[in-house]
Design a protein around this motif. Structure first.
Motif, PDB file in Angstrom:
ATOM      1  N   LYS A  80       0.816  -1.206   0.000  1.00 54.98           N
ATOM      2  CA  LYS A  80       0.000   0.000   0.000  1.00 54.98           C
ATOM      3  C   LYS A  80       0.854   1.263   0.000  1.00 54.98           C
ATOM      4  N   SER A  81       0.232   2.394  -0.239  1.00 50.48           N
ATOM      5  CA  SER A  81       0.904   3.685  -0.177  1.00 50.48           C
ATOM      6  C   SER A  81       1.202   4.048   1.277  1.00 50.48           C
ATOM      7  N   PHE A  82       2.149   4.934   1.467  1.00 50.07           N
ATOM      8  CA  PHE A  82       2.606   5.325   2.801  1.00 50.07           C
ATOM      9  C   PHE A  82       1.454   5.730   3.707  1.00 50.07           C
ATOM     10  N   GLU A  83       0.550   6.568   3.197  1.00 51.29           N
ATOM     11  CA  GLU A  83      -0.515   7.093   4.050  1.00 51.29           C
ATOM     12  C   GLU A  83      -1.535   6.021   4.421  1.00 51.29           C
ATOM     13  N   GLU A  84      -1.549   4.916   3.672  1.00 54.37           N
ATOM     14  CA  GLU A  84      -2.494   3.843   3.950  1.00 54.37           C
ATOM     15  C   GLU A  84      -1.932   2.790   4.902  1.00 54.37           C
ATOM     16  N   ASN A  85      -0.620   2.772   5.068  1.00 58.76           N
ATOM     17  CA  ASN A  85       0.018   1.769   5.912  1.00 58.76           C
ATOM     18  C   ASN A  85      -0.076   2.144   7.382  1.00 58.76           C
ATOM     19  N   ASP A  86      -0.139   1.124   8.228  1.00 53.47           N
ATOM     20  CA  ASP A  86      -0.024   1.342   9.665  1.00 53.47           C
ATOM     21  C   ASP A  86       1.381   1.847   9.969  1.00 53.47           C
ATOM     22  N   ILE A  87       1.505   2.859  10.793  1.00 60.31           N
ATOM     23  CA  ILE A  87       2.823   3.463  11.026  1.00 60.31           C
ATOM     24  C   ILE A  87       3.765   2.495  11.736  1.00 60.31           C
ATOM     25  N   GLU A  88       3.227   1.582  12.541  1.00 61.52           N
ATOM     26  CA  GLU A  88       4.087   0.591  13.190  1.00 61.52           C
ATOM     27  C   GLU A  88       4.712  -0.342  12.144  1.00 61.52           C
ATOM     28  N   GLU A  89       3.955  -0.664  11.106  1.00 57.04           N
ATOM     29  CA  GLU A  89       4.494  -1.488  10.026  1.00 57.04           C
ATOM     30  C   GLU A  89       5.573  -0.720   9.256  1.00 57.04           C
ATOM     31  N   GLU A  90       5.358   0.568   9.044  1.00 55.45           N
ATOM     32  CA  GLU A  90       6.382   1.391   8.389  1.00 55.45           C
ATOM     33  C   GLU A  90       7.661   1.449   9.233  1.00 55.45           C
ATOM     34  N   LYS A  91       7.504   1.501  10.537  1.00 54.78           N
ATOM     35  CA  LYS A  91       8.682   1.546  11.422  1.00 54.78           C
ATOM     36  C   LYS A  91       9.453   0.225  11.383  1.00 54.78           C
ATOM     37  N   ARG A  92       8.737  -0.902  11.340  1.00 56.84           N
ATOM     38  CA  ARG A  92       9.392  -2.201  11.204  1.00 56.84           C
ATOM     39  C   ARG A  92      10.136  -2.284   9.869  1.00 56.84           C
ATOM     40  N   HIS A  93       9.496  -1.784   8.841  1.00 57.37           N
ATOM     41  CA  HIS A  93      10.064  -1.759   7.489  1.00 57.37           C
ATOM     42  C   HIS A  93      11.366  -0.963   7.478  1.00 57.37           C
ATOM     43  N   LEU A  94      11.335   0.227   8.057  1.00 56.14           N
ATOM     44  CA  LEU A  94      12.523   1.081   8.109  1.00 56.14           C
ATOM     45  C   LEU A  94      13.631   0.430   8.931  1.00 56.14           C
ATOM     46  N   LYS A  95      13.265  -0.181  10.051  1.00 55.11           N
ATOM     47  CA  LYS A  95      14.267  -0.824  10.899  1.00 55.11           C
ATOM     48  C   LYS A  95      14.979  -1.946  10.149  1.00 55.11           C
ATOM     49  N   LEU A  96      14.209  -2.803   9.479  1.00 55.83           N
ATOM     50  CA  LEU A  96      14.815  -3.945   8.804  1.00 55.83           C
ATOM     51  C   LEU A  96      15.666  -3.532   7.608  1.00 55.83           C
ATOM     52  N   LEU A  97      15.244  -2.501   6.884  1.00 48.74           N
ATOM     53  CA  LEU A  97      15.952  -2.103   5.660  1.00 48.74           C
ATOM     54  C   LEU A  97      17.106  -1.142   5.912  1.00 48.74           C
ATOM     55  N   VAL A  98      17.089  -0.412   7.031  1.00 46.21           N
ATOM     56  CA  VAL A  98      18.128   0.587   7.282  1.00 46.21           C
ATOM     57  C   VAL A  98      18.868   0.329   8.596  1.00 46.21           C
ATOM     58  N   GLU A  99      18.132   0.335   9.712  1.00 41.81           N
ATOM     59  CA  GLU A  99      18.816   0.239  11.005  1.00 41.81           C
ATOM     60  C   GLU A  99      19.538  -1.097  11.182  1.00 41.81           C
ATOM     61  N   THR A 100      18.874  -2.203  10.821  1.00 42.68           N
ATOM     62  CA  THR A 100      19.501  -3.511  11.002  1.00 42.68           C
ATOM     63  C   THR A 100      20.772  -3.677  10.178  1.00 42.68           C
ATOM     64  N   PRO A 101      20.780  -3.395   8.859  1.00 44.37           N
ATOM     65  CA  PRO A 101      22.046  -3.515   8.128  1.00 44.37           C
ATOM     66  C   PRO A 101      23.109  -2.545   8.617  1.00 44.37           C
ATOM     67  N   MET A 102      22.710  -1.367   9.117  1.00 49.20           N
ATOM     68  CA  MET A 102      23.685  -0.439   9.675  1.00 49.20           C
ATOM     69  C   MET A 102      24.349  -1.044  10.906  1.00 49.20           C
ATOM     70  N   VAL A 103      23.539  -1.596  11.817  1.00 52.47           N
ATOM     71  CA  VAL A 103      24.068  -2.179  13.048  1.00 52.47           C
ATOM     72  C   VAL A 103      24.948  -3.392  12.743  1.00 52.47           C
ATOM     73  N   LEU A 104      24.506  -4.256  11.851  1.00 49.63           N
ATOM     74  CA  LEU A 104      25.297  -5.441  11.521  1.00 49.63           C
ATOM     75  C   LEU A 104      26.588  -5.065  10.788  1.00 49.63           C
TER      76      LEU A 104
END
Length: 256
Positions: free
Chosen positions: A98-122
């Motif tokens: 879905k588009s950003f405005e249609e997504n649950d913000i918690e799902e967007e936060k999980r998405h951002l964590k997995l795609l950015v924060e996790t590879p940064m930390v690893l």
């Protein structure tokens, strides 16, 4: 230059799609593997199959990389000086239909964590160990979406490409290369898990995982910071840089 056989590679999202193909090709090259994913049963089956086929050793880490505890378990393994990891493949990820405005913000936060924060930390954990040894490779699985206006997925992959460009420049003189592999549409479970109708894109736009991984590993061996598999996508991304943004958004996503 490629890593000598017998070294260890750690791959996240290792049981499906590009992660499974990275595991297979690295095992075929003679590397031992640390496989990371959420599904313990599938991990065990993948590990046993690779050991039987290629006579290498495997370890498994069952971890949800959107969870701090799961990330910490992988950091601990990457930081183990007695069992060095010479190749890190940051592959785990998912997309949102879905588009950003249609997504649950918690799902967007999980998405951002997995795609950015996790590879940064690893990458941070891997780099510390690799720089001490003066050797190592990090492969970040990004996407051609990094070069296109495609919502938060594009924004996250854009960060990964930018990070990889800088990190390769900074650390390759010390023996550690960082490569962002940026495939286009690829036949994996990724779009199926999104429940996306894959018919929105013509067949010629779809790549096969073996080619994406083969080119990605070769690019890493040659110390490239960014690699787009296939000439067709390299041409398309070059054209996208000079076309108006409204023409480069790609086909609309729709549920199947």
């Amino acid at each position: 230059m490629g890593m000598p056989t017998g070294t260890t590679a750690l791959i996240t999202g290792a049981t499906a799609g590009l992660g499974a193909e990275f595991a297979r090709q690295l095992a075929e090259q003679g590397h031992h593997l640390v496989l990371v994913a959420r599904d313990g049963e599938r991990l065990a089956a993948s590990a046993a199959e690779l050991e039987n086929l290629y006579s290498i050793s495997t370890e498994v880490i069952v971890a949800d990389l959107t969870d701090d505890g799961g990330v910490a378990a992988v950091v601990e393994r990457l930081s183990d000086e007695a069992r060095p990891v010479e190749i890190l493949v940051n592959n785990a990820g998912f997309g949102l239909l879905k588009s950003f405005e249609e997504n649950d913000i918690e799902e967007e936060k999980r998405h951002l964590k997995l795609l950015v924060e996790t590879p940064m930390v690893l990458s941070h954990a891997a780099l510390r160990a690799m720089l001490q040894r003066g050797s190592g490779k990090i492969i970040n699985v990004a996407s051609v979406a990094a070069f296109l206006p495609r919502g938060t997925y594009s924004a996250a992959k854009g960060w990964l490409v930018g990070f990889s460009r800088w990190a390769n420049l900074a650390y390759s003189p010390q023996g550690v290369t960082v490569t962002a592999v940026c495939p286009g549409l690829t036949h994996t479970e990724f779009h199926d898990r999104m429940e996306m109708d894959k018919s929105v894109a013509p067949q010629w736009m779809w790549l096969h995982p073996d080619r994406v991984v083969r080119e990605g590993l070769a690019a890493s061996d040659h110390g490239k910071a960014v690699w787009i598999p296939s000439k067709r996508y390299r041409f398309m991304m070059a054209a996208a840089q000079v076309l108006p943004a409204r023409l480069t958004t790609g086909p609309p996503r729709r549920a199947r």
